[in-house]
Write a protein that holds these residues in place. Structure first.
Motif, PDB file in Angstrom:
ATOM      1  N   GLY A 126      -7.993 -37.109  81.949  1.00 19.00           N
ATOM      2  CA  GLY A 126      -6.546 -37.000  81.923  1.00 19.00           C
ATOM      3  C   GLY A 126      -6.148 -35.547  81.906  1.00 19.00           C
ATOM      4  N   ARG A 127      -4.866 -35.284  81.823  1.00 19.66           N
ATOM      5  CA  ARG A 127      -4.413 -33.906  81.764  1.00 19.66           C
ATOM      6  C   ARG A 127      -3.199 -33.809  80.860  1.00 19.66           C
ATOM      7  NH1 ARG A 127      -1.159 -31.971  87.147  1.00 19.66           N
ATOM      8  NH2 ARG A 127       0.718 -33.196  86.795  1.00 19.66           N
ATOM      9  N   VAL A 128      -3.024 -32.640  80.291  1.00 13.63           N
ATOM     10  CA  VAL A 128      -1.921 -32.368  79.391  1.00 13.63           C
ATOM     11  C   VAL A 128      -1.176 -31.144  79.908  1.00 13.63           C
ATOM     12  CG1 VAL A 128      -1.281 -31.653  77.056  1.00 13.63           C
ATOM     13  CG2 VAL A 128      -3.081 -33.345  77.394  1.00 13.63           C
ATOM     14  N   VAL A 129       0.146 -31.249  79.986  1.00  8.27           N
ATOM     15  CA  VAL A 129       0.973 -30.107  80.357  1.00  8.27           C
ATOM     16  C   VAL A 129       1.314 -29.350  79.083  1.00  8.27           C
ATOM     17  CG1 VAL A 129       3.191 -29.387  81.310  1.00  8.27           C
ATOM     18  CG2 VAL A 129       1.917 -31.258  82.385  1.00  8.27           C
ATOM     19  N   ASP A 130       1.018 -28.065  79.047  1.00  8.96           N
ATOM     20  CA  ASP A 130       1.246 -27.263  77.853  1.00  8.96           C
ATOM     21  C   ASP A 130       1.554 -25.822  78.261  1.00  8.96           C
ATOM     22  OD1 ASP A 130       1.310 -25.996  75.417  1.00  8.96           O
ATOM     23  OD2 ASP A 130      -0.605 -26.792  74.700  1.00  8.96           O
ATOM     24  N   ALA A 131       2.827 -25.474  78.211  1.00 10.32           N
ATOM     25  CA  ALA A 131       3.251 -24.113  78.561  1.00 10.32           C
ATOM     26  C   ALA A 131       3.671 -23.345  77.318  1.00 10.32           C
ATOM     27  CB  ALA A 131       4.388 -24.154  79.574  1.00 10.32           C
ATOM     28  N   SER A 132       3.055 -23.676  76.184  1.00  7.14           N
ATOM     29  CA  SER A 132       3.323 -22.934  74.955  1.00  7.14           C
ATOM     30  C   SER A 132       2.694 -21.547  75.041  1.00  7.14           C
ATOM     31  CB  SER A 132       2.766 -23.683  73.749  1.00  7.14           C
ATOM     32  OG  SER A 132       1.348 -23.752  73.809  1.00  7.14           O
ATOM     33  N   ARG A 133       3.128 -20.651  74.163  1.00  7.54           N
ATOM     34  CA  ARG A 133       2.615 -19.282  74.176  1.00  7.54           C
ATOM     35  C   ARG A 133       1.099 -19.250  73.992  1.00  7.54           C
ATOM     36  NH1 ARG A 133       6.235 -17.078  71.139  1.00  7.54           N
ATOM     37  NH2 ARG A 133       5.314 -17.855  69.204  1.00  7.54           N
ATOM     38  N   GLY A 134       0.613 -19.976  73.021  1.00  3.61           N
ATOM     39  CA  GLY A 134      -0.828 -19.973  72.769  1.00  3.61           C
ATOM     40  C   GLY A 134      -1.621 -20.522  73.927  1.00  3.61           C
ATOM     41  N   ALA A 135      -1.156 -21.634  74.492  1.00  3.64           N
ATOM     42  CA  ALA A 135      -1.890 -22.263  75.588  1.00  3.64           C
ATOM     43  C   ALA A 135      -1.927 -21.374  76.823  1.00  3.64           C
ATOM     44  CB  ALA A 135      -1.267 -23.614  75.929  1.00  3.64           C
ATOM     45  N   LEU A 136      -0.797 -20.761  77.163  1.00  2.00           N
ATOM     46  CA  LEU A 136      -0.754 -19.919  78.357  1.00  2.00           C
ATOM     47  C   LEU A 136      -1.633 -18.680  78.209  1.00  2.00           C
ATOM     48  CD1 LEU A 136       3.032 -20.043  79.355  1.00  2.00           C
ATOM     49  CD2 LEU A 136       1.133 -21.270  80.413  1.00  2.00           C
ATOM     50  N   LEU A 137      -1.535 -18.016  77.068  1.00  2.00           N
ATOM     51  CA  LEU A 137      -2.314 -16.784  76.888  1.00  2.00           C
ATOM     52  C   LEU A 137      -3.802 -17.067  76.736  1.00  2.00           C
ATOM     53  CD1 LEU A 137       0.134 -14.767  74.618  1.00  2.00           C
ATOM     54  CD2 LEU A 137      -0.288 -14.498  77.072  1.00  2.00           C
ATOM     55  N   ASP A 138      -4.140 -18.162  76.048  1.00  2.00           N
ATOM     56  CA  ASP A 138      -5.559 -18.537  75.962  1.00  2.00           C
ATOM     57  C   ASP A 138      -6.114 -18.853  77.343  1.00  2.00           C
ATOM     58  OD1 ASP A 138      -5.627 -18.203  73.241  1.00  2.00           O
ATOM     59  OD2 ASP A 138      -5.527 -20.339  72.746  1.00  2.00           O
ATOM     60  N   SER A 139      -5.329 -19.593  78.136  1.00  5.26           N
ATOM     61  CA  SER A 139      -5.772 -19.955  79.481  1.00  5.26           C
ATOM     62  C   SER A 139      -5.952 -18.710  80.342  1.00  5.26           C
ATOM     63  CB  SER A 139      -4.757 -20.901  80.126  1.00  5.26           C
ATOM     64  OG  SER A 139      -5.175 -21.284  81.414  1.00  5.26           O
ATOM     65  N   LEU A 140      -5.020 -17.773  80.237  1.00  2.81           N
ATOM     66  CA  LEU A 140      -5.128 -16.546  81.021  1.00  2.81           C
ATOM     67  C   LEU A 140      -6.389 -15.770  80.640  1.00  2.81           C
ATOM     68  CD1 LEU A 140      -4.123 -14.432  82.990  1.00  2.81           C
ATOM     69  CD2 LEU A 140      -2.569 -13.588  81.207  1.00  2.81           C
ATOM     70  N   ASP A 141      -6.652 -15.657  79.346  1.00  6.03           N
ATOM     71  CA  ASP A 141      -7.864 -14.953  78.903  1.00  6.03           C
ATOM     72  C   ASP A 141      -9.127 -15.616  79.447  1.00  6.03           C
ATOM     73  OD1 ASP A 141      -6.429 -13.060  77.506  1.00  6.03           O
ATOM     74  OD2 ASP A 141      -6.580 -14.096  75.584  1.00  6.03           O
ATOM     75  N   GLU A 142      -9.153 -16.936  79.425  1.00  5.66           N
ATOM     76  CA  GLU A 142     -10.315 -17.664  79.937  1.00  5.66           C
ATOM     77  C   GLU A 142     -10.454 -17.481  81.448  1.00  5.66           C
ATOM     78  OE1 GLU A 142      -9.336 -21.527  78.556  1.00  5.66           O
ATOM     79  OE2 GLU A 142      -9.769 -21.062  76.455  1.00  5.66           O
ATOM     80  N   SER A 143      -9.321 -17.439  82.146  1.00  3.25           N
ATOM     81  CA  SER A 143      -9.362 -17.212  83.599  1.00  3.25           C
ATOM     82  C   SER A 143      -9.936 -15.842  83.917  1.00  3.25           C
ATOM     83  CB  SER A 143      -7.953 -17.339  84.192  1.00  3.25           C
ATOM     84  OG  SER A 143      -7.486 -18.671  84.135  1.00  3.25           O
TER      85      SER A 143
END
Length: 324
Positions: free
Chosen positions: A94-111
Motif C-alpha cells: 500500500g502507500r501513504v501520502v505524507d507531506a509533513s515536514r518530517g516526512a518530506l525532509l527525511d525522504s529528501l535526505d534518503e534520496s
C-alpha cells in the motif's frame, strides 16, 4: 535540444526530460545507462525521479550512474517526496501520502544518499496531503532550499488553488519554481486552472506522461501488445485512454503522423512542446529504443493546420467558472 527557463526562476532544463519511473523495475542499469548516454548526446539535461519509484531503486540506479558513468554537473536532477510504501492490514502493498515536514525532509535526505549527491536541483511534493497544512509543507520546502539540499522547489499533481497558496507562502525568498502534472493530447485538464495559475505566479510546467500513458504512440490502435503496460500490472493506469473520445484523438494523431512521415509519438510530443508555459515534457521510456523515438520529436515543427486540428479534436470541456 532547446534549453528552457522554468517559469521566472533561474532554473533551466532541456525541453524533453528523462523520466525514470521504470528504472530499477522494468529498466535495468545497463539500459538506463544507454538511455542517459543517448539523452545527453541529444542535449538533454533534466532527469526526473521520485523516492517512491521502484521503492527507491530508481534513485539507486541514478546513484550508480553518478558514481562513475555520468558527471553530476551534466544533469538537472528532480525528485519527489510525499508518498511512502506501507503494508496494508491484509499484508499487501500500500502507500501513504505524507507531506509533513518530517516526512518530506527525511525522504529528501534518503534520496540524496541513494543518488550519492549533496543536493537536487528541483524538489517536488508528489501530491496533495489532506492531513497536512500547506503552511507545514511549505516550511519543509523552505528548509530544503535554505539548507542547500535543494536549489528549487515545486509541486506535483496539485490543483490551482494549492499552487497559488503555496506560491504565496514561499514568497519572497524561496519562490515556487515549478509544477509537474500530467499533460498531453489525451489529458488537457491542466488548462482549466493550473496552467493559468502557474503562468501568473511565474512557475514553469513540467508535463508528465506527455504520450498519454503510451497510448499516443499508436501501439494500442489494433491490439494490446503482450509486453506493454496495458497487458500487465499497470493495465488500470492505461485503460482510461483506450476507449471513448480518446480513440478519436489517437486516430487524428496517427493520420497527422502518416501525412508528415513521422511517428505518432513524435507528433504528440511536438504538439505539446509548442504549448505556452511548457518548460519540459518528461518522457518515461522503458527501453533505449523508445527513448530514441521520443528524441526525434524535437526536430519536428508542426504545420499550423495540423496543430490547430489536434487542438480541436482534443479540446477539453471548459465551462464555468474557468470560462465566464
Amino acid at each position: 535540444m532547446e534549453r528552457r527557463r522554468v517559469g521566472r526562476s533561474g532554473l533551466r532544463v532541456s525541453e524533453l526530460g528523462l523520466g525514470t519511473m521504470a528504472w530499477g523495475r522494468d529498466t535495468d542499469e545497463i539500459d538506463a545507462a544507454e538511455q542517459v548516454r543517448d539523452f545527453l548526446d541529444a542535449g538533454g539535461t533534466l532527469v526526473d525521479t521520485a523516492a517512491s519509484y521502484a521503492d527507491g531503486d530508481s534513485e539507486r540506479v541514478i546513484g550508480t550512474l553518478l558514481s562513475g558513468k555520468v558527471g553530476r554537473h551534466e544533469l538537472v536532477l528532480a525528485t519527489k517526496a510525499g508518498i511512502r510504501a506501507e503494508s496494508r492490514p491484509d499484508g499487501g502493498p500500500g502507500r501513504v501520502v505524507d507531506a509533513s515536514r518530517g516526512a518530506l525532509l527525511d525522504s529528501l535526505d534518503e534520496s540524496l544518499v541513494r543518488m550519492g549527491t549533496d543536493h537536487v536541483d528541483l524538489f517536488l511534493v508528489a501530491c496533495p496531503d489532506p492531513n497536512t497544512s500547506l503552511e507545514e509543507t511549505c516550511n519543509a520546502l523552505r528548509i530544503a532550499v535554505t539548507s542547500g539540499r535543494a536549489r528549487y522547489v515545486g509541486l506535483s499533481n496539485h490543483p490551482g488553488w494549492a499552487t497559488a497558496r503555496t506560491a504565496t507562502l514561499l514568497e519572497p525568498d524561496v519562490g515556487l519554481a515549478a509544477v509537474e502534472l500530467e499533460y498531453s493530447l489525451l489529458q488537457r485538464g491542466v488548462e482549466r486552472d493550473v496552467l493559468p495559475a502557474a503562468d501568473a505566479l511565474g512557475a514553469g510546467l513540467l508535463a508528465w506522461s506527455p504520450l498519454g500513458r503510451g497510448v499516443l504512440t499508436g501501439k494500442y490502435r489494433r491490439a494490446i501488445p503482450a509486453d506493454s503496460r496495458a497487458a500487465g500490472s499497470q493495465a488500470g493506469f492505461v485503460q482510461p485512454y483506450l476507449e471513448g473520445p480518446a480513440t478519436d484523438v489517437v486516430e487524428a494523431v496517427a493520420t497527422a503522423a502518416e501525412g508528415l512521415g513521422r511517428a505518432p509519438g513524435e507528433v504528440a510530443l511536438a504538439w505539446l512542446l509548442e504549448r505556452e508555459g511548457i518548460a519540459s515534457a518528461i518522457v518515461g521510456a522503458r527501453t533505449p529504443a523508445q527513448l530514441r523515438s521520443s528524441l526525434e520529436a524535437v526536430s519536428l515543427d508542426l504545420p499550423y493546420e495540423v496543430h490547430a486540428a489536434l487542438d480541436d479534436v482534443s479540446a477539453p470541456d471548459i465551462g464555468y467558472p474557468e470560462r465566464w
